[in-house]
Design a protein around this motif. Structure first.
Motif, short mmCIF file in Angstrom:
data_model
loop_
_atom_site.label_atom_id
_atom_site.label_comp_id
_atom_site.label_asym_id
_atom_site.label_seq_id
_atom_site.Cartn_x
_atom_site.Cartn_y
_atom_site.Cartn_z
N GLU A 26 57.05 26.99 5.46
CA GLU A 26 57.03 26.21 7.08
C GLU A 26 58.09 27.39 7.65
O GLU A 26 57.82 27.16 8.88
CB GLU A 26 57.91 25.00 6.15
N LEU A 27 59.21 28.06 7.55
CA LEU A 27 59.50 28.66 8.23
C LEU A 27 59.11 30.00 8.09
O LEU A 27 58.97 30.63 9.70
CB LEU A 27 61.64 29.86 7.14
N GLU A 32 56.49 33.01 12.62
CA GLU A 32 55.27 33.70 13.37
C GLU A 32 54.75 32.84 14.22
O GLU A 32 54.31 33.89 16.12
CB GLU A 32 54.15 33.34 12.49
N SER A 33 55.07 31.10 14.88
CA SER A 33 55.10 30.84 15.96
C SER A 33 55.36 30.69 17.14
O SER A 33 55.18 31.40 18.23
CB SER A 33 55.02 29.93 15.91
N GLU A 36 55.09 34.25 18.32
CA GLU A 36 53.92 34.43 18.89
C GLU A 36 53.86 33.98 20.51
O GLU A 36 53.08 34.57 21.03
CB GLU A 36 52.59 33.30 18.78
N ALA A 37 54.59 33.04 20.28
CA ALA A 37 55.67 32.92 21.43
C ALA A 37 56.27 33.73 22.28
O ALA A 37 56.08 33.52 23.15
CB ALA A 37 56.18 31.42 21.43
N SER A 38 56.81 34.12 21.83
CA SER A 38 57.32 35.20 23.06
C SER A 38 57.20 36.93 22.95
O SER A 38 57.25 36.67 23.80
CB SER A 38 58.53 36.21 21.19
N GLU A 39 55.33 36.74 22.37
CA GLU A 39 54.57 37.18 22.64
C GLU A 39 53.83 37.00 24.54
O GLU A 39 54.20 38.08 25.13
CB GLU A 39 53.47 37.77 21.75
#
Length: 121
Positions: A26-27, A32-33, A36-39
């Protein structure tokens, strides 16, 4: 059937391991999410900065074009003023020329009768 303390300990360890694995997965997924959001945020920020830079560039180009336009208008107005002045001078000279031509014609007309008077019949 009796449950021994070893069985309980084993079950507890197994459950704890499974919970730890699920928590780790989960971590990882959340990490990863977040990455991705940061990118995406970074890409969007870059796009926004590029758009703002393009808008600034367009604004500068408009100002530059406006200044060039104003300068061209001033040059054309100056050229027109100069042409108007030259045209008026030429017109005055033409008028003076016409007056001179009229005066010469007038003199010539006056001269003809004098010649006729001087002719010997």
């Amino acid at each position: 059937s009796t449950i021994s303390s070893k069985d309980i300990q084993r079950e507890t360890e197994q459950s704890t391991e499974e919970l730890a694995m699920r928590a780790y997965e989960e971590l990882n997924e959340r990490s990863e999410s977040a990455e991705e959001a940061s990118e995406e945020f970074s890409d969007e920020s870059k796009r926004q900065l590029e758009l703002e830079a393009d808008e600034d560039e367009k604004e500068e180009e408009k100002k530059s074009n406006s200044q060039e336009h104003e300068e061209t208008v001033r040059e054309v107005a100056s050229d027109l003023d100069e042409f108007s002045h030259e045209f008026n001078e030429a017109s005055d000279k033409r008028q003076d020329g016409n007056l001179a031509e009229d005066a010469i014609n007038d003199l010539l007309e006056r001269q003809v009768p004098v010649e006729e008077e001087m002719s010997f019949d």
